[in-house]
Design a protein around this motif. Sequence first.
Motif, PDB file in Angstrom:
ATOM      1  N   PHE A 173       0.031   3.233  -3.636  1.00 26.73           N
ATOM      2  CA  PHE A 173       0.305   2.290  -2.547  1.00 26.73           C
ATOM      3  C   PHE A 173       0.110   2.953  -1.172  1.00 26.73           C
ATOM      4  O   PHE A 173       1.055   3.069  -0.382  1.00 26.73           O
TER       5      PHE A 173
ATOM      6  N   THR B 227       2.397  -6.472  -5.049  1.00 27.19           N
ATOM      7  CA  THR B 227       2.295  -5.257  -5.858  1.00 27.19           C
ATOM      8  C   THR B 227       1.079  -5.295  -6.775  1.00 27.19           C
ATOM      9  O   THR B 227       0.339  -4.310  -6.902  1.00 27.19           O
TER      10      THR B 227
ATOM     11  N   HIS C 141       7.434  -1.376  -8.611  1.00 29.90           N
ATOM     12  CA  HIS C 141       6.664  -0.803  -9.709  1.00 29.90           C
ATOM     13  C   HIS C 141       7.539   0.079 -10.592  1.00 29.90           C
ATOM     14  O   HIS C 141       7.513  -0.018 -11.822  1.00 29.90           O
TER      15      HIS C 141
ATOM     16  N   LEU D 113       6.856  -1.823  -2.638  1.00 29.57           N
ATOM     17  CA  LEU D 113       5.908  -1.911  -3.754  1.00 29.57           C
ATOM     18  C   LEU D 113       6.199  -0.813  -4.773  1.00 29.57           C
ATOM     19  O   LEU D 113       6.209  -1.063  -5.988  1.00 29.57           O
TER      20      LEU D 113
END
Length: 432
Positions: free
Chosen positions: A127, A64, A191, A187
């Motif tokens: 992402f 990440t 987050h 990811l």
Amino acid sequence: MSTIPPLNWKSLPGPEDITRVTLSNGITVMARSNFNSPSVALSGYLACGSLMDPEEKLGLAYFTSLALMRGTHQRNFQQIYNALESVGASLGFSASAYTTGFGGRALVDDMPLLLDLLCEGIKTPTFPAEQVKRLRMQLLTGLAIRAQDTEDMASLTFDDLLFEDHPFRLPDDGYIETIKKIQPKDLAQFHKRYFGPQGMVVVVVGGIDPHQAVEMVTAALGNWTNPDQGVIPDLPPLPELLQTKRRHVVLSGKTQTDLSMGCFGPKRSAPEYMAASLGNSVLGQFGMMGRIGDVVREREGLAYSASTSLNAGIVTGTWEVGAGVNPVNLDRAVELIRHELQRFTTEQVSKEELEDSQANFIGRLPLSLESNAGVANALLHLERFELGLDYYQRFPGLVQKVTPKEVLETAHKYIDPDKLVIASAGPELALQ
């Protein structure tokens, strides 16, 4: 006998010139000016790291962190790096067990851009699937290289043995099989769950007024919230090292064996940390890698390299000896190191050995603070381990008051030559 170099220790970072402010949303901002420099260093961390990773997707925090600059709601990958390169600035992210760290630098006039890119990265990453795919391939390549590196594999095996059944045994960057499982949605979920202002630290050092720096960070991040921000889960108790554990990892086609052996060490806040650090210098750092280097490498010629390291963290640490040896010399090197550890835990270091290391510690501190980045990292160290804003001004006294007796007591407390982890990686060992 070494002498302590003259220096005005009040010129080092201290309460008089470090500005420290905690914002209403939980972010701590630290700043120090250096008007001899036209640039600024921006460093810090968020309170999320690999300890939050699910074991089946180990490496998620690290993945990440590296993906944060692959695209945001405001800019794509190319636009982010064009913005940085156009002004000669830099910015990067990484992750460790407890934190996701960041660091960058720019000219003072370009600090607003640096802060904008930091905010975009931590608040609004997207992402993109194609960028995540490319990054995954890079990570897998790195892990494949790691799997064939004797030093890396010895170190991983050391952690696995010392921290048996504990999260600290796991590598921050994961394994090939876990990285393969991570998708863009993982990811994004990581987050959303863990990125937030609570526990975040931002440090600014350079040619800017500290109060102005605090105002700029406040304007950029002061309104950031994440009411559902997750925290590090409770960790199990650390395992006890009750006997020597040994394991060798066979790597075909190698001609060198790397050795990592040692035990638990003090955490960074332990009162005996300084005695351990100075003792470690005598044992395997000072000059030609200290006593260990002198005996194993210089006198006996059994190792290409041999030294020690003291790695102190928030709740524990490790005290390790590392060596690269000819495979036929492995057992002999292990025994010589064990013998030196026995001497280190039963005999006081000499007054001259200790004074040499004390002078070295004190003399190199100002050198580590010559750059804005060096000062920024030093301030982060103060905050992470709660050492106090006056720590560097107290440092010479802390170093000089350590005695040979304290070094011996500390060595005896942590090191038992009959209870060690001994990890090695290299070609298959011949039967003895």
